[in-house]
Design an enzyme around this catalytic site. Structure first.
Site, PDB file in Angstrom:
ATOM      1  N   HIS A 181      -3.399   7.157   2.887  1.00  0.00           N
ATOM      2  CA  HIS A 181      -3.840   5.858   2.376  1.00  0.00           C
ATOM      3  C   HIS A 181      -5.202   5.554   2.991  1.00  0.00           C
ATOM      4  O   HIS A 181      -5.406   5.731   4.188  1.00  0.00           O
ATOM      5  CB  HIS A 181      -2.804   4.797   2.753  1.00  0.00           C
ATOM      6  CG  HIS A 181      -3.253   3.398   2.490  1.00  0.00           C
ATOM      7  ND1 HIS A 181      -3.900   3.037   1.324  1.00  0.00           N
ATOM      8  CD2 HIS A 181      -3.161   2.261   3.241  1.00  0.00           C
ATOM      9  CE1 HIS A 181      -4.188   1.749   1.372  1.00  0.00           C
ATOM     10  NE2 HIS A 181      -3.750   1.257   2.521  1.00  0.00           N
ATOM     11  N   ASN A 230     -10.376  -0.235   0.591  1.00  0.00           N
ATOM     12  CA  ASN A 230      -8.911  -0.142   0.566  1.00  0.00           C
ATOM     13  C   ASN A 230      -8.411  -0.637  -0.794  1.00  0.00           C
ATOM     14  O   ASN A 230      -8.473  -1.824  -1.078  1.00  0.00           O
ATOM     15  CB  ASN A 230      -8.349  -0.985   1.717  1.00  0.00           C
ATOM     16  CG  ASN A 230      -6.831  -0.948   1.771  1.00  0.00           C
ATOM     17  OD1 ASN A 230      -6.164  -0.502   0.826  1.00  0.00           O
ATOM     18  ND2 ASN A 230      -6.270  -1.433   2.869  1.00  0.00           N
ATOM     19  N   CYS A 239       0.819  -1.225   0.000  1.00  0.00           N
ATOM     20  CA  CYS A 239       0.000   0.000   0.000  1.00  0.00           C
ATOM     21  C   CYS A 239       0.848   1.268   0.000  1.00  0.00           C
ATOM     22  O   CYS A 239       0.339   2.341  -0.310  1.00  0.00           O
ATOM     23  CB  CYS A 239      -0.934   0.003   1.210  1.00  0.00           C
ATOM     24  SG  CYS A 239      -1.933  -1.473   1.320  1.00  0.00           S
TER      25      CYS A 239
END
Ligand code: UT7
Length: 372
Positions: free
Chosen positions: A254, A284, A114
């Site tokens: 994020h 996500n 990520c």
């Protein structure tokens, strides 16, 4: 001449199909109430059969290129950050390079989960600043729906598919990527992993049966790690750019969990209005979440020329990192003369300077500084 690495183009692409929390209620033992209150997610996008990480990446990359006027064949470098690449090899970036016709570009994938987009932008910006290259297309792209165990309620409610891209170009105008912080702690590697399918545990009937090709995560520990590093990395990168927290107009974190973002905001003593959040619609999307959120922030008018931004992420590895940017409109819209563009850039700097002075004075007289 000092060279600066500016973001001159941006674009995103998501699949059409939407999977809502209500849909998930029919698949695993969960509830809309649990998912919304624990994560902030309401729905996510899921790639169709004919879509993949490379097709989403190419779409986002093309949109970013189209917004600059730069031709694909003029690009020097294509980087794709992904935790769900098309193959072990060849690199997804090579497939994108071919699809776009970036015939003179180098291309490689970057694996930092990520945090991958932050890492990739920092690599591209550094290459531009040194003079090694003049332009780069940086993409974060994922089809995590292909790596999720759809029977594991602890992970399958979290992830979604999508892609976001930046074009970076060398400019003489100060601004663009101002500083970067890249960090890692491999001792936490087992907290978030796809155990099988690599050289350590090659694909076999046994690994298939035990679902080892899917995402395995210790959610609580990752949550703890994330809340620890987000504020620290943000502070570090802001100081590295010679700025103060008050100078930052927008933080683009994020999008893993709304509670993580809220904890970071508390840690930095910043109001939530200064954070870009779109997790409710996409879940996500790992390396794609930050560029997608930047694209939407620009679309919503939340990023204006001269603004200072922090992009901050964390993920498997463990990895984390942050970038400080000054968003300067360096594109040359058709018909606009260079002199008008220079005036525009000057006004953007002036506005940004005035805002910084105002915030300092505000802090001085009324003690409303949000300095972290
Ligand atoms: O991009 C980086 C990758 N990942 C992350 O950033 C994830 C970081 N972690 C998180 O976001 C959170 O830890 C989760 C959202 C994964 C979990 O939230 P939590 O508040 O930490 O929940 P928990 O793991 O402490 O579980 C609480 C309860 C458990 O039940 P018991 O043991 O208390 O009876 C779980 O079994 O919630 C249960 N649970 C669920 N219940 C309904 C776990 N998943 C679900 C679910 N629906 N989907």
């Amino acid at each position: 001449m000092t060279r600066y690495a500016h973001i001159t183009g941006w674009g995103m692409a998501v699949p059409e199909a939407i999977l809502t929390n209500a849909d998930l209620e029919k698949m695993v033992e969960t509830s809309d109430e649990w998912i919304t209150s624990r994560t902030g997610i309401r729905e996510r996008r899921i790639a169709a059969k004919n879509e993949s990480t490379a097709t989403l990446a190419a779409k986002a990359g093309l949109r970013a290129l189209e917004s600059t006027g730069l031709l694909a064949r003029e690009l020097d470098l294509v980087i794709v950050a992904s935790a769900s690449p098309e193959h072990l090899f060849p690199a997804t970036a090579c497939l994108v390079q071919d699809a776009l016709g970036a015939t003179r570009a180098g291309a490689f994938d970057l694996s930092a989960a990520c945090s991958g987009f932050i890492y990739a932008v920092q690599m591209a910006a550094q290459s531009i600043r040194t003079g090694a290259i003049d332009s780069a297309l940086v993409i974060g792209a994922e089809t995590l729906s292909r790596l999720v165990n759809w029977e594991d309620r602890e992970t399958c409610v979290l992830f979604g598919d999508g892609a976001g891209a930046f074009v970076l170009e060398a400019r003489e105008t100060p601004g663009g990527v101002l500083s970067g912080v890249l960090r890692s702690d491999g001792s936490g590697g087992s907290l978030l992993t796809v155990p099988a399918g690599g050289s350590r545990m090659p694909a076999s009937a046994d690994t298939l049966e035990r679902n080892l090709h899917t995402i395995h995560m210790n959610g609580r520990e990752v949550f703890r790690f994330a809340t620890r590093v987000m504020a620290t990395a943000t502070r570090e990168v802001v100081a590295g750019a010679g700025l103060k927290m008050d100078d930052i107009e927008l933080v683009v974190p994020h999008q893993a969990n709304l509670r993580i973002i809220e904890a970071a905001a508390r840690g930095l003593h910043l109001p939530m209005e200064r954070f870009m959040v779109n997790i409710e619609r996409y879940g996500n999307t790992s390396s794609a979440s930050i560029p997608m959120a930047v694209c939407e922030a620009v679309e919503q008018g939340r990023v204006r020329p001269g603004d200072h931004l922090v992009l901050v992420g964390f993920g498997a590895g463990l990895t984390w990192g942050a970038l400080a940017l000054q968003w300067v409109e360096t594109r040359r819209p058709p018909g606009v003369q260079r002199s008008r563009l220079t005036l525009w850039t000057f006004l953007a700097h002036l506005r940004s300077f005035a805002l910084r002075v105002w915030r300092r004075l505000e802090g001085l007289f009324w003690g409303t500084s949000s300095e972290g």
